[in-house]
Design a protein around this motif. Structure first.
Motif, PDB file in Angstrom:
ATOM      1  N   PHE A 130       0.834  -1.205   0.000  1.00 30.90           N
ATOM      2  CA  PHE A 130       0.000   0.000   0.000  1.00 30.90           C
ATOM      3  C   PHE A 130       0.867   1.252   0.000  1.00 30.90           C
ATOM      4  O   PHE A 130       1.907   1.314   0.659  1.00 30.90           O
ATOM      5  N   SER A 131       0.419   2.254  -0.752  1.00 29.32           N
ATOM      6  CA  SER A 131       1.131   3.525  -0.845  1.00 29.32           C
ATOM      7  C   SER A 131       0.113   4.655  -0.911  1.00 29.32           C
ATOM      8  O   SER A 131      -0.847   4.595  -1.688  1.00 29.32           O
ATOM      9  N   PHE A 132       0.307   5.679  -0.086  1.00 26.47           N
ATOM     10  CA  PHE A 132      -0.595   6.828  -0.116  1.00 26.47           C
ATOM     11  C   PHE A 132      -0.431   7.625  -1.408  1.00 26.47           C
ATOM     12  O   PHE A 132      -1.368   8.289  -1.847  1.00 26.47           O
ATOM     13  N   ARG A 133       0.746   7.571  -1.997  1.00 27.08           N
ATOM     14  CA  ARG A 133       0.913   8.243  -3.291  1.00 27.08           C
ATOM     15  C   ARG A 133       0.062   7.560  -4.355  1.00 27.08           C
ATOM     16  O   ARG A 133      -0.612   8.226  -5.144  1.00 27.08           O
ATOM     17  N   LYS A 134       0.063   6.237  -4.352  1.00 25.24           N
ATOM     18  CA  LYS A 134      -0.795   5.491  -5.284  1.00 25.24           C
ATOM     19  C   LYS A 134      -2.267   5.736  -4.964  1.00 25.24           C
ATOM     20  O   LYS A 134      -3.092   5.883  -5.878  1.00 25.24           O
ATOM     21  N   LEU A 135      -2.606   5.794  -3.673  1.00 30.52           N
ATOM     22  CA  LEU A 135      -3.988   6.055  -3.282  1.00 30.52           C
ATOM     23  C   LEU A 135      -4.442   7.421  -3.764  1.00 30.52           C
ATOM     24  O   LEU A 135      -5.585   7.586  -4.198  1.00 30.52           O
ATOM     25  N   TYR A 136      -3.552   8.413  -3.705  1.00 33.61           N
ATOM     26  CA  TYR A 136      -3.904   9.751  -4.190  1.00 33.61           C
ATOM     27  C   TYR A 136      -4.273   9.702  -5.670  1.00 33.61           C
ATOM     28  O   TYR A 136      -5.260  10.317  -6.090  1.00 33.61           O
ATOM     29  N   MET A 137      -3.491   8.982  -6.455  1.00 33.99           N
ATOM     30  CA  MET A 137      -3.780   8.873  -7.885  1.00 33.99           C
ATOM     31  C   MET A 137      -5.124   8.178  -8.122  1.00 33.99           C
ATOM     32  O   MET A 137      -5.894   8.577  -9.011  1.00 33.99           O
ATOM     33  N   GLN A 138      -5.431   7.160  -7.313  1.00 31.48           N
ATOM     34  CA  GLN A 138      -6.701   6.457  -7.464  1.00 31.48           C
ATOM     35  C   GLN A 138      -7.880   7.344  -7.057  1.00 31.48           C
ATOM     36  O   GLN A 138      -8.922   7.334  -7.720  1.00 31.48           O
ATOM     37  N   LEU A 139      -7.714   8.101  -5.984  1.00 34.25           N
ATOM     38  CA  LEU A 139      -8.778   9.015  -5.561  1.00 34.25           C
ATOM     39  C   LEU A 139      -9.023  10.091  -6.603  1.00 34.25           C
ATOM     40  O   LEU A 139     -10.171  10.468  -6.875  1.00 34.25           O
ATOM     41  N   ASP A 140      -7.956  10.599  -7.184  1.00 27.02           N
ATOM     42  CA  ASP A 140      -8.095  11.610  -8.228  1.00 27.02           C
ATOM     43  C   ASP A 140      -8.781  11.027  -9.458  1.00 27.02           C
ATOM     44  O   ASP A 140      -9.673  11.661 -10.047  1.00 27.02           O
ATOM     45  N   GLU A 141      -8.399   9.818  -9.838  1.00 29.41           N
ATOM     46  CA  GLU A 141      -9.020   9.158 -10.980  1.00 29.41           C
ATOM     47  C   GLU A 141     -10.494   8.879 -10.712  1.00 29.41           C
ATOM     48  O   GLU A 141     -11.358   9.090 -11.567  1.00 29.41           O
ATOM     49  N   GLY A 142     -10.810   8.421  -9.495  1.00 30.30           N
ATOM     50  CA  GLY A 142     -12.192   8.139  -9.152  1.00 30.30           C
ATOM     51  C   GLY A 142     -13.054   9.390  -9.131  1.00 30.30           C
ATOM     52  O   GLY A 142     -14.225   9.361  -9.535  1.00 30.30           O
ATOM     53  N   SER A 143     -12.497  10.504  -8.678  1.00 33.99           N
ATOM     54  CA  SER A 143     -13.252  11.766  -8.651  1.00 33.99           C
ATOM     55  C   SER A 143     -13.566  12.237 -10.070  1.00 33.99           C
ATOM     56  O   SER A 143     -14.670  12.716 -10.347  1.00 33.99           O
TER      57      SER A 143
END
Length: 319
Positions: A130-143
């Motif tokens: 798990f990586s918060f940097r990867k999570l940020y990209m996923q949250l941005d993509e989902g938004s």
């Protein structure tokens, strides 16, 4: 704040170069004594801090030493504080120079939680890798996906394990997120009344004046452009929530959810009347009090007058 941090970092750099400490102050004191004997040099001195700015400028050895401070030479807590002011794009650019610092998980965790305040994954044990940097990209993509198609956006968050398939979790995510398109969000909430119910309960209207509470409500849940069943549903849910948050005030004023519903509708109509350029003959305070008390007779005339003053001075409740 940024200039203050730069001064701290610059002061440390000067100390490493030999311009700090007792030895420097002794040399500086001697230079000041010599400077005071030469006419026309008093303007070069700076009284505060005991440091001669002119001398510091003269001691810079060459142009090659000028430029940005190397964050890796600073204490880690100071470097992280500086980088925490960057957005995601600038932080990615900074990682090209300071890879270890700019890729730190705490920085990306802060970016995630400052933009998306609630996600189900925050409260779970992170999976392997798990990586918060990867999570940020996923949250941005989902938004971005949500702003194109709300149902697909929510399904994306669930597929990535970011959100649980629960109306309450979806409502918390919407309540704590400001990157969602309000028009798409309005369509989604109109279709998902279960999420709307949980979203309304997240609002706390305790000790708020009715028009101000209504404005806050419509900042999170935007009103439809036309009157209809959905607007009536929103006002009904707001009225019950407002009464639940202010039981003592409701008893003192003798108001019920139905009476608050009437007041909310009156406030919306008054907002349109006072702010619309197409309405030339604006409703007077006396007319508003008379019309409102005709629909809800138990309401105090002074209270209704305060409602009118609020709209007149502050503006629309559902703009």
């Amino acid at each position: 704040m940024g200039q203050g941090l730069w001064r701290v970092a610059r002061s440390q750099q000067l100390q490493h170069q030999g311009y700090g400490g007792p030895g420097y102050l002794t040399r500086e004191h001697g230079r000041r004594m010599a400077t005071n004997s030469v006419p026309g040099t008093s303007h070069r001195k700076q009284a505060q801090g005991g440091i001669d700015i002119y001398h510091l400028l003269k001691t810079r050895k060459s142009k090659e030493q000028e430029g940005f401070i190397n964050l890796e030479m600073l204490p880690p807590e100071l470097s992280f504080t500086i980088l925490s002011y960057l957005n995601a794009t600038d932080l990615c650019l900074a990682s090209c120079v300071w890879q270890d610092l700019a890729n730190d998980e705490l920085l990306w965790q802060g970016l995630c939680k400052s933009t998306w305040g609630h996600c189900s994954i925050y409260n779970k044990n992170p999976p392997l890798g798990f990586s918060f940097r990867k999570l940020y990209m996923q949250l941005d993509e989902g938004s971005l996906t949500f702003n194109a198609n709300p149902d697909e956006g929510v399904n994306y968050f669930m597929a990535k394990g970011i959100l649980d398939d629960s109306p309450k979790e979806i409502a918390k995510f919407i309540f704590c997120t400001r990157t969602l398109n309000w028009k798409k969000l309005r369509i989604y909430l109109d279709e998902r009344r279960d999420v709307l119910d949980d979203l309304v309960t997240l609002h706390n209207f305790s000790n708020q004046f009715l028009p101000n509470a209504l404005r806050e409500f419509f900042r999170h849940i935007h009103a439809p452009e036309e009157r209809g069943e959905y607007l009536e549903t929103l006002i009904t849910k707001f009225s019950h929530r407002f009464c639940a948050c202010n039981p003592d005030l409701m008893r003192e004023l003798g108001l019920s959810p139905d009476a608050v519903y009437v007041l909310c509708y009156s406030l919306i109509l008054l907002s349109i009347d006072l702010t619309s350029p197409h309405v030339k003959n604006k409703m007077s305070k006396r007319e508003f009090i008379r019309n409102t008390r005709r629909a809800a007779q138990n309401i105090s005339e002074d209270f209704v007058g305060h409602l009118y003053d609020n709209i007149y001075l502050i503006g629309h409740v559902a703009a």
